[in-house]
Scaffold this motif. Structure first.
Motif, short mmCIF file in Angstrom:
data_model
loop_
_atom_site.label_atom_id
_atom_site.label_comp_id
_atom_site.label_asym_id
_atom_site.label_seq_id
_atom_site.Cartn_x
_atom_site.Cartn_y
_atom_site.Cartn_z
N UNK A 1 -77.85 126.33 23.53
CA UNK A 1 -77.26 127.67 23.31
C UNK A 1 -78.26 128.76 23.65
N UNK A 2 -79.50 128.55 23.22
CA UNK A 2 -80.55 129.54 23.48
C UNK A 2 -80.77 129.70 24.99
N UNK A 3 -80.85 128.56 25.68
CA UNK A 3 -81.05 128.59 27.14
C UNK A 3 -79.90 129.34 27.82
N UNK A 4 -78.66 129.03 27.39
CA UNK A 4 -77.48 129.68 27.97
C UNK A 4 -77.54 131.19 27.75
N UNK A 5 -77.94 131.56 26.53
CA UNK A 5 -78.05 132.99 26.21
C UNK A 5 -79.06 133.68 27.13
N UNK A 6 -80.21 133.04 27.33
CA UNK A 6 -81.24 133.63 28.19
C UNK A 6 -80.75 133.75 29.64
N UNK A 7 -80.01 132.74 30.09
CA UNK A 7 -79.49 132.77 31.47
C UNK A 7 -78.44 133.85 31.62
N UNK A 8 -77.60 134.00 30.59
CA UNK A 8 -76.55 135.03 30.64
C UNK A 8 -77.14 136.44 30.51
N UNK A 9 -78.27 136.51 29.82
CA UNK A 9 -78.92 137.82 29.59
C UNK A 9 -79.46 138.41 30.90
N UNK A 10 -79.93 137.53 31.79
CA UNK A 10 -80.53 138.00 33.04
C UNK A 10 -79.93 137.24 34.24
N UNK A 11 -78.64 137.46 34.49
CA UNK A 11 -77.99 136.68 35.55
C UNK A 11 -78.56 136.96 36.94
N UNK A 12 -79.21 138.11 37.09
CA UNK A 12 -79.73 138.47 38.41
C UNK A 12 -81.12 137.87 38.67
N UNK A 13 -81.69 137.24 37.67
CA UNK A 13 -83.04 136.67 37.84
C UNK A 13 -82.97 135.19 38.21
N UNK A 14 -83.79 134.77 39.17
CA UNK A 14 -83.98 133.33 39.40
C UNK A 14 -84.71 132.79 38.17
N UNK A 15 -84.32 131.58 37.77
CA UNK A 15 -84.92 131.05 36.54
C UNK A 15 -85.48 129.65 36.76
N UNK A 16 -86.73 129.49 36.35
CA UNK A 16 -87.41 128.19 36.40
C UNK A 16 -87.35 127.59 34.99
N UNK A 17 -86.91 126.34 34.89
CA UNK A 17 -86.81 125.68 33.59
C UNK A 17 -87.96 124.68 33.46
N UNK A 18 -88.67 124.75 32.34
CA UNK A 18 -89.75 123.79 32.10
C UNK A 18 -89.46 123.01 30.82
N UNK A 19 -89.82 121.74 30.83
CA UNK A 19 -89.60 120.88 29.66
C UNK A 19 -90.60 119.73 29.72
N UNK A 20 -90.80 119.06 28.58
CA UNK A 20 -91.77 117.96 28.58
C UNK A 20 -91.18 116.68 29.18
N UNK A 21 -90.01 116.28 28.70
CA UNK A 21 -89.45 114.97 29.07
C UNK A 21 -88.73 114.99 30.42
N UNK A 22 -88.82 113.91 31.14
CA UNK A 22 -88.15 113.81 32.44
C UNK A 22 -86.65 113.57 32.21
N UNK A 23 -85.80 114.34 32.91
CA UNK A 23 -84.35 114.23 32.67
C UNK A 23 -83.68 113.18 33.56
N UNK A 24 -84.45 112.48 34.36
CA UNK A 24 -83.83 111.51 35.28
C UNK A 24 -84.73 110.27 35.35
#
Ligand SMILES: Nc1ncnc2c1ncn2[C@@H]1O[C@@H]2COP(=O)(O)O[C@H]2[C@H]1O
Ligand SMILES: [Fe+2]
Length: 275
Positions: free
Chosen positions: A145-168
């Motif tokens: 939810x937090x991530x979605x909120x941040x993405x919706x807050x700045x739709x005009x910005x390119x966004x890089x996502x960082x996380x510890x665990x590999x998702x694939x």
């Protein structure tokens, strides 16, 4: 959630990011992980970074900063990173102990911000995928939810996502049991956000560059021991410690390279079977 961090940059400037990951520091400067002195290998990485004169706008530390949950380990991290003249932000890994991490790093002036605005074109979001006490990761409903909120807050910005665990799947069977378990829920949310082209992780102590549901996923070597790619069982690699350098362009392109120290001083114990 921790406050937004804004880093003003000249309009149209590139954003230069240094990623440091999996330092696995201990309270004691002489302590080792699988035969590697993690304090010294971290210092050697910082020496190499300083020698290269990378231009750095922000440092991102993507988890497993401490191996022993101690305040002292985080102090070592902070003292080291202070050698680079740029603000640092961080996210937790499975080994981290966030009460000590937050306090020790904040004491050293390292902010806990997880939403970073860089210049006028870019945003970086730092996710917390830790499930305390176990090696695998999960993304919580709250984080999504937090991530979605941040993405919706700045739709005009390119966004890089960082996380510890590999998702694939990384290709290492023994590591893939410790991946981000509900990665598909993250993928389903990100599908609606074309401004996210790239995700960066740590955790697997090896370089990786793969397509993940149409996005680019990069993993980065640790500053200490390396795991050998494409192995069924726990296997260490003799590659040197390293880091990642990223350039985010104003048109949304991401350029990146992995760098390693030029030394075989930090070869791990060949007989080790885990930790
Ligand atoms: N022999 C092993 N088999 C499976 N998992 C291991 C083994 N040794 C260590 N691990 C876990 O695998 C994790 C991979 O990276 P971490 O540094 O997060 O922490 C490691 C341990 O929790
Ligand atoms: Fe990890």
């Amino acid at each position: 959630m921790e406050s937004l961090f804004t880093l003003p940059l000249v309009d149209g400037a590139k954003v230069r990011i240094l990623q440091i990951t999996d330092t696995h520091l201990f309270a004691g400067e002489e302590q080792t992980l699988l035969g590697v002195n993690t304090f010294r290998s971290y210092r050697a990485v910082l020496d190499a970074i300083c020698a290269r004169n990378h231009e750095v706008d922000i440092i991102t530390a993507t988890g497993d900063l401490a191996q022993d949950q101690s305040l002292e380990a985080y102090h070592h991290f902070a003292q080291g990173i202070a050698r680079i003249d740029a603000p640092c932000v961080w996210l937790p890994g499975n080994h981290d102990f966030q009460p000590a991490m937050v306090d020790a790093l904040a004491e050293a002036g390292i902010r806990p911000s997880k939403q970073v605005l860089l210049g006028n074109q870019w945003q970086v979001l730092l996710l917390d995928t830790q499930v305390f006490g176990v090696p695998h990761g999960e993304i919580s409903e709250y984080q999504l939810e937090w991530m979605t909120r941040c993405l919706d807050q700045f739709p005009e910005r390119y966004t890089l996502i960082m996380l510890h665990h590999h998702p694939l799947p990384s290709g290492c069977t023994w590591l893939d049991q410790h991946s981000l378990r509900n990665a598909h829920t993250l993928a389903a949310v990100l599908e609606d956000y074309p401004q996210v082209s790239t995700l960066i992780c740590g955790h697997i102590h090896q370089e990786l560059d793969l397509d993940w549901y149409g996005k680019r996923l990069y993993a980065t070597p640790s500053t200490c021991v390396q795991f050998k790619p494409h192995c069924t069982n726990f296997t260490l690699d003799s590659l040197a410690p390293g880091w990642r350098y990223l350039t985010l362009h104003p048109d949304g392109r991401v350029e990146t390279e992995v760098c390693r120290i030029d030394s075989d001083e930090f070869s791990p114990d060949a007989d080790a079977e885990g930790y």
